[in-house]
Design an enzyme around this catalytic site. Structure first.
Site, PDB file in Angstrom:
ATOM      1  CG  ASP A  88      -6.180  -1.708  -7.777  1.00 55.22           C
ATOM      2  OD1 ASP A  88      -6.872  -2.401  -8.547  1.00 55.22           O
ATOM      3  OD2 ASP A  88      -6.628  -1.178  -6.744  1.00 55.22           O
ATOM      4  CE  LYS A 135     -14.140   0.040  -8.268  1.00 55.65           C
ATOM      5  NZ  LYS A 135     -14.648   0.387  -6.955  1.00 55.65           N
ATOM      6  CD  GLU A 169      -3.109   0.293  -0.125  1.00 59.28           C
ATOM      7  OE1 GLU A 169      -3.512   1.175  -0.892  1.00 59.28           O
ATOM      8  OE2 GLU A 169      -3.391  -0.906  -0.259  1.00 59.28           O
ATOM      9  CB  THR A 186      -4.671 -11.708  -1.805  1.00 61.24           C
ATOM     10  OG1 THR A 186      -5.250 -10.756  -2.715  1.00 61.24           O
ATOM     11  CG2 THR A 186      -3.177 -11.485  -1.705  1.00 61.24           C
TER      12      THR A 186
HETATM   13  N1  LIG Z   1      -9.645  -2.520  -8.447  1.00 59.82           N
HETATM   14  C1  LIG Z   1     -10.582  -2.994  -7.640  1.00 59.82           C
HETATM   15  O1  LIG Z   1     -11.730  -3.199  -8.052  1.00 59.82           O
HETATM   16  C2  LIG Z   1     -10.233  -3.304  -6.220  1.00 59.82           C
HETATM   17  C3  LIG Z   1     -11.166  -3.949  -5.414  1.00 59.82           C
HETATM   18  C4  LIG Z   1     -10.815  -4.264  -4.098  1.00 59.82           C
HETATM   19  C5  LIG Z   1      -9.561  -3.927  -3.607  1.00 59.82           C
HETATM   20  N2  LIG Z   1      -8.672  -3.285  -4.424  1.00 59.82           N
HETATM   21  C6  LIG Z   1      -7.353  -2.924  -3.928  1.00 59.82           C
HETATM   22  O2  LIG Z   1      -6.709  -4.121  -3.502  1.00 59.82           O
HETATM   23  C7  LIG Z   1      -5.742  -3.766  -2.507  1.00 59.82           C
HETATM   24  C8  LIG Z   1      -5.761  -4.807  -1.429  1.00 59.82           C
HETATM   25  O3  LIG Z   1      -5.476  -6.054  -2.021  1.00 59.82           O
HETATM   26  P1  LIG Z   1      -4.876  -7.275  -1.169  1.00 59.82           P
HETATM   27  O4  LIG Z   1      -5.648  -7.415   0.080  1.00 59.82           O
HETATM   28  O5  LIG Z   1      -4.784  -8.430  -2.081  1.00 59.82           O
HETATM   29  O6  LIG Z   1      -3.469  -6.714  -0.712  1.00 59.82           O
HETATM   30  P2  LIG Z   1      -1.971  -6.928  -1.248  1.00 59.82           P
HETATM   31  O7  LIG Z   1      -1.920  -6.914  -2.721  1.00 59.82           O
HETATM   32  O8  LIG Z   1      -1.140  -5.927  -0.531  1.00 59.82           O
HETATM   33  O9  LIG Z   1      -1.584  -8.380  -0.729  1.00 59.82           O
HETATM   34  C9  LIG Z   1      -1.630  -8.645   0.676  1.00 59.82           C
HETATM   35  C10 LIG Z   1      -0.383  -9.347   1.147  1.00 59.82           C
HETATM   36  O10 LIG Z   1      -0.380 -10.681   0.677  1.00 59.82           O
HETATM   37  C11 LIG Z   1       0.929 -11.024   0.232  1.00 59.82           C
HETATM   38  N3  LIG Z   1       0.776 -12.107  -0.740  1.00 59.82           N
HETATM   39  C12 LIG Z   1       0.030 -12.078  -1.855  1.00 59.82           C
HETATM   40  N4  LIG Z   1       0.037 -13.270  -2.475  1.00 59.82           N
HETATM   41  C13 LIG Z   1       0.799 -14.077  -1.723  1.00 59.82           C
HETATM   42  C14 LIG Z   1       1.180 -15.451  -1.840  1.00 59.82           C
HETATM   43  N5  LIG Z   1       0.749 -16.205  -2.855  1.00 59.82           N
HETATM   44  N6  LIG Z   1       1.991 -15.973  -0.894  1.00 59.82           N
HETATM   45  C15 LIG Z   1       2.414 -15.210   0.123  1.00 59.82           C
HETATM   46  N7  LIG Z   1       2.075 -13.914   0.302  1.00 59.82           N
HETATM   47  C16 LIG Z   1       1.284 -13.356  -0.612  1.00 59.82           C
HETATM   48  C17 LIG Z   1       1.479  -9.748  -0.317  1.00 59.82           C
HETATM   49  O11 LIG Z   1       2.882  -9.729  -0.370  1.00 59.82           O
HETATM   50  C18 LIG Z   1       0.926  -8.734   0.694  1.00 59.82           C
HETATM   51  O12 LIG Z   1       1.779  -8.598   1.783  1.00 59.82           O
HETATM   52  C19 LIG Z   1      -6.066  -2.378  -2.020  1.00 59.82           C
HETATM   53  O13 LIG Z   1      -5.077  -1.466  -2.465  1.00 59.82           O
HETATM   54  C20 LIG Z   1      -7.401  -2.049  -2.705  1.00 59.82           C
HETATM   55  O14 LIG Z   1      -7.522  -0.686  -3.048  1.00 59.82           O
HETATM   56  C21 LIG Z   1      -8.977  -2.978  -5.711  1.00 59.82           C
END
Ligand SMILES: NC(=O)c1ccc[n+]([C@@H]2O[C@H](COP(=O)([O-])OP(=O)(O)OC[C@H]3O[C@@H](n4cnc5c(N)ncnc54)[C@H](O)[C@@H]3O)[C@@H](O)[C@H]2O)c1
Length: 182
Positions: free
Chosen positions: A135, A168, A98, A156
């Site tokens: 994103d 988006k 982030e 994730t």
């Molecule tokens: N565009 C959209 O429609 C939309 C919708 C919802 C959320 N988002 C965005 O998504 C973001 C949150 O996404 P998130 O929760 O996936 O967070 P993230 O991308 O930061 O991932 C979370 C954590 O998981 C770890 N990780 C991911 N895959 C892994 C794996 N296979 N093994 C080990 N670790 C792993 C990453 O290193 C990170 O520390 C926010 O910035 C939000 O704004 C966008």
């Protein structure tokens, strides 16, 4: 998931003396969502022929943006899949969280696409990770050459149920979350 866009443009409300008119444009976005278990199992061919609009053939190449923390445990297996299927992958590990979900990271992705020399008709960019990198790459792809297709491979829960299927993209700017986006 692969993205594609189409524009519809029309003219309306033309003034009687032709001195004024309104341009109306609609940008249509369409993409496939595909559920596939164990995508990088050596025998899984979903990434080769799953996207009808962008089949991946032996000898072709792809630019792959992958989160460094996912690359460490899974990168070798992903690269083996590419080798086994004769696809040349250019892997760009990126730090994505982030705090760096910002314009600088978008530029980094645009630089990578430019250096790779993406053929935007045939070579969708591939992005592997959670919502943050999806994103960042999504925004870069939507800007590069006014829209370059990309394939999101979420790792994730948020990536799977939200960022990986939503329409988006966005990155943070100043104090605002997702202040720059498409
Ligand atoms: N565009 C959209 O429609 C939309 C919708 C919802 C959320 N988002 C965005 O998504 C973001 C949150 O996404 P998130 O929760 O996936 O967070 P993230 O991308 O930061 O991932 C979370 C954590 O998981 C770890 N990780 C991911 N895959 C892994 C794996 N296979 N093994 C080990 N670790 C792993 C990453 O290193 C990170 O520390 C926010 O910035 C939000 O704004 C966008």
């Amino acid at each position: 998931m692969r993205s594609g866009t189409r524009f519809k443009i029309g003219l309306a409300h033309v003034a009687a003396d032709d001195s004024e008119w309104t341009v109306e444009a609609v940008k249509q976005v369409a993409y496939q969502v595909i559920a596939s278990a164990d995508l990088f199992h050596p025998d899984n061919t979903q990434l080769l022929d799953g996207c009808a609009a962008a089949p991946l053939r032996p000898g072709e190449r792809r630019l792959v943006l992958i989160d460094a923390s996912v690359d460490r445990p899974h990168g070798e297996r992903v690269r083996r899949w590419f080798t086994r299927h004769g696809v040349r992958g250019t892997f760009v590990p990126m730090r994505a969280n982030e705090a760096v979900k910002d314009w600088e990271s978008v530029e980094q992705v645009i630089d990578a696409m430019n250096t790779f020399g993406i053929d935007r008709r045939r070579e969708p960019v591939i992005v592997i990770r959670g919502g943050v990198l999806l994103d960042i790459v999504g925004l870069a792809a939507s800007l590069y050459r006014r829209g370059t297709p990309y394939i999101r491979i979420p790792t994730t829960l948020i990536g799977l149920v939200d960022a990986g299927v939503g329409v988006k993209t966005g990155v943070n700017y100043g104090n605002g979350k997702n202040r720059l986006g498409s």
